[in-house]
Write an enzyme that holds these catalytic residues in place. Structure first.
Site, short mmCIF file in Angstrom:
data_model
loop_
_atom_site.label_atom_id
_atom_site.label_comp_id
_atom_site.label_asym_id
_atom_site.label_seq_id
_atom_site.Cartn_x
_atom_site.Cartn_y
_atom_site.Cartn_z
N ASP A 159 0.89 -1.15 0.00
CA ASP A 159 0.00 0.00 0.00
C ASP A 159 0.93 1.21 0.00
O ASP A 159 1.78 1.34 0.90
CB ASP A 159 -0.84 -0.06 1.28
CG ASP A 159 -1.71 1.16 1.47
OD1 ASP A 159 -1.49 2.18 0.78
OD2 ASP A 159 -2.61 1.10 2.33
N ILE A 160 0.78 2.09 -0.97
CA ILE A 160 1.78 3.17 -1.13
C ILE A 160 1.81 4.11 0.08
O ILE A 160 2.84 4.70 0.38
CB ILE A 160 1.55 3.94 -2.44
CG1 ILE A 160 2.85 4.66 -2.84
CG2 ILE A 160 0.37 4.91 -2.35
CD1 ILE A 160 2.91 5.08 -4.28
N VAL A 189 -6.13 5.45 -5.27
CA VAL A 189 -4.91 5.74 -4.50
C VAL A 189 -4.93 7.18 -3.99
O VAL A 189 -4.43 7.48 -2.90
CB VAL A 189 -3.65 5.41 -5.35
CG1 VAL A 189 -3.43 6.38 -6.46
CG2 VAL A 189 -2.41 5.32 -4.47
N ASP A 190 -5.54 8.06 -4.76
CA ASP A 190 -5.69 9.46 -4.36
C ASP A 190 -6.44 9.55 -3.03
O ASP A 190 -6.00 10.22 -2.07
CB ASP A 190 -6.47 10.17 -5.48
CG ASP A 190 -6.42 11.69 -5.41
OD1 ASP A 190 -5.65 12.20 -4.57
OD2 ASP A 190 -7.14 12.35 -6.19
N SER A 211 -2.86 5.94 -13.74
CA SER A 211 -3.89 5.78 -14.78
C SER A 211 -4.46 4.37 -14.91
O SER A 211 -5.37 4.15 -15.71
CB SER A 211 -3.38 6.21 -16.16
OG SER A 211 -3.36 7.61 -16.27
N GLY A 259 -6.19 2.58 -12.87
CA GLY A 259 -7.42 2.28 -12.13
C GLY A 259 -8.60 2.96 -12.80
O GLY A 259 -8.98 2.61 -13.92
N TYR A 308 -8.87 5.58 -14.41
CA TYR A 308 -8.59 6.18 -15.73
C TYR A 308 -8.45 5.14 -16.84
O TYR A 308 -8.24 5.50 -18.00
CB TYR A 308 -7.38 7.11 -15.66
CG TYR A 308 -7.69 8.48 -15.06
CD1 TYR A 308 -8.98 8.80 -14.66
CD2 TYR A 308 -6.69 9.45 -14.91
CE1 TYR A 308 -9.28 10.04 -14.10
CE2 TYR A 308 -6.98 10.70 -14.37
CZ TYR A 308 -8.28 10.99 -13.96
OH TYR A 308 -8.57 12.23 -13.43
N1 AR6 Z 1 -1.39 1.88 -2.88
C1 AR6 Z 1 -0.89 1.62 -4.08
N2 AR6 Z 1 -1.64 1.53 -5.19
C2 AR6 Z 1 -2.96 1.73 -5.07
C3 AR6 Z 1 -3.59 2.01 -3.83
C4 AR6 Z 1 -2.74 2.10 -2.69
N3 AR6 Z 1 -3.22 2.38 -1.48
N4 AR6 Z 1 -4.93 2.16 -4.05
C5 AR6 Z 1 -5.13 1.94 -5.36
N5 AR6 Z 1 -3.95 1.68 -5.98
P1 AR6 Z 1 -6.47 4.93 -9.40
P2 AR6 Z 1 -5.99 6.51 -11.87
C6 AR6 Z 1 -3.69 1.39 -7.40
O1 AR6 Z 1 -7.86 4.68 -9.80
O2 AR6 Z 1 -6.36 5.35 -12.71
C7 AR6 Z 1 -8.94 9.05 -8.46
O3 AR6 Z 1 -10.26 9.20 -8.10
C8 AR6 Z 1 -4.83 0.87 -8.22
O4 AR6 Z 1 -4.95 -0.55 -8.02
O5 AR6 Z 1 -6.21 5.30 -8.00
O6 AR6 Z 1 -4.79 7.30 -12.23
C9 AR6 Z 1 -8.26 10.36 -8.82
O7 AR6 Z 1 -8.77 11.44 -8.06
C10 AR6 Z 1 -4.36 1.17 -9.62
O8 AR6 Z 1 -3.49 0.17 -10.11
O9 AR6 Z 1 -5.81 6.13 -10.30
C11 AR6 Z 1 -8.59 10.50 -10.28
O10 AR6 Z 1 -9.87 11.05 -10.49
C12 AR6 Z 1 -3.55 2.45 -9.45
O11 AR6 Z 1 -3.36 2.61 -8.04
C13 AR6 Z 1 -8.57 9.09 -10.77
O12 AR6 Z 1 -8.89 8.28 -9.67
C14 AR6 Z 1 -4.21 3.71 -9.99
O13 AR6 Z 1 -5.59 3.65 -9.78
C15 AR6 Z 1 -7.20 8.71 -11.26
O14 AR6 Z 1 -7.26 7.45 -11.85
#
Ligand code: AR6
Length: 356
Positions: free
Chosen positions: A9-10, A32-33, A116, A118, A120
């Protein structure tokens, strides 16, 4: 190690900067945000609100508040629209700009999520490939330690099609160790038998091995010729010098012989600059086995050359060690690609080559 793929978990990463996959408002969201904002506390959102948003491909930095990291670098990945809308270039820019911003702020360790991949919608295997390529290219010019943090069930899409062969090889070595008659390769699963192909592969493997053996033999002959041509005492002295040579001296000699710079060698080996300076300055330096392997791959050593370097560090190949077998498999076949080897090691849950 300058580049490592980890599952975590980052928000738990103890690094100088973690990267956030944000949206252009920078005001938080899901994925992740959301996790980063929840762990950092409301102060993070308050600081983000002062930044005026962020364009796709760009990056901005804030403090990390309650997170173990010092900084959060917010970058906005592209939304996947089929791949023909500059997504790859924009995603590459995210990694590059975040890395440059981290360095400009004195960070030495940085952790990225899979931007991107997740919400995106960027296809996961392609997102991993862009992340890996961009980070590795950056690290060829800069001394940073970078983690790519995979989360949940993300499967690392290995570029390596040799994984199956490595498995067979390990199985074969284990059988051989147990005293069973070694079959050079396990039979293909029922129904998939492809004898001509397997025969070609087996013949090719034999040719590769023979070529390596021939090369090693030629080296021995050349050394003997050289020794005969030099006055006896000088030859004996040279031999003694080689026998006394420790790991550090041997490594530096091999780097010179291959016309590489130190930086090229340690970067290719995925070895940290500081560790390399320690090796350089201490003639008695005892490296870990994985560091020896990393340099063997970076310097494209043959199996006998690697055995020699291992010996100088006080080690030997062990067929009881899965890591050793994986490395041996690649060296025997002259497949000197550290990324490919590390991907296979990762699949087996084994420590990667290189060292922190
Ligand atoms: N630690 C590491 N990786 C994670 C964690 C974590 N705690 N949680 C999720 N991931 P995403 P995006 C992974 O959707 O596609 C947000 O609402 C997840 O499995 O977080 O860039 C923003 O505000 C995936 O592989 O980001 C934007 O609106 C990766 O992180 C939008 O989502 C990215 O997934 C950005 O979308």
């Amino acid at each position: 190690m300058p580049f490592q793929i980890v599952r975590n978990d980052i928000t738990r990463m103890q690094v100088d900067a973690i990267v956030n996959a944000a949206n252009s408002s920078l005001l938080g969201g899901g994925g992740v945000d959301g996790a980063i904002h929840a762990a950092a506390g409301p102060e993070l959102r308050a600081e983000c609100a002062t930044l005026g948003g962020c364009d796709v491909g760009e990056a901005k930095i804030t403090a990390a508040y309650r997170l173990p990291a010092k900084y959060v670098i917010h970058t906005v990945g592209p939304i996947w629209r089929g791949g023909g809308n500059g997504e790859r270039e924009l995603l590459t820019a995210c990694y590059r700009n975040a890395l440059a911003l981290a360095e400009a702020n004195g960070c030495e360790t940085v952790a990225f999520p899979l931007i991107s991949a997740g919400a995106y919608g960027y296809p996961e295997s392609q997102a991993v490939a862009v992340a890996e390529e961009t980070i590795r290219a950056y690290l060829m010019e800069h001394d940073l330690t970078v983690y790519l943090v995979l989360y949940g069930p993300t499967e690392l899409p290995t570029r390596s099609r040799v994984l199956l062969e490595v498995l067979r090889y390990i199985g074969w070595a284990r059988q051989a160790a147990a005293g069973a008659m070694p079959a050079p390769m396990a039979p293909p699963p029922a129904g998939t038998e492809d004898r001509p192909r397997r025969k070609r592969e087996a013949e090719q493997a034999i040719r590769v091995e023979e070529a390596a053996r021939e090369k090693a033999r030629r080296q021995v002959y050349a050394a003997a010729d050289e020794a005969m041509a030099t006055p006896l005492m000088a030859a004996v002295e040279e031999l003694l010098k080689r026998t006394d040579e420790g790991f550090s001296a041997a490594l530096l000699r091999l780097i010179d012989e291959r016309g590489m710079t130190d930086a090229q060698a340690y970067r290719r080996a995925n070895v940290d600059r500081r560790l390399f300076s320690k090796i350089r300055s201490n003639p008695d330096y005892r490296p870990s086995k994985s560091t020896v392997f990393a340099f063997a791959v970076a310097l494209r050593l043959t199996l006998p050359e690697t055995e020699d370097l291992l010996r100088k560090a006080g080690f030997a190949f062990s067929d009881a060690s899965k890591s050793d077998l994986v490395v041996k498999f690649f060296l025997e076949r002259h497949l000197w690609d550290i990324d490919e080897i590390n991907e296979v090691l990762y699949q087996f849950d084994l420590p990667l080559l290189g060292s922190l």
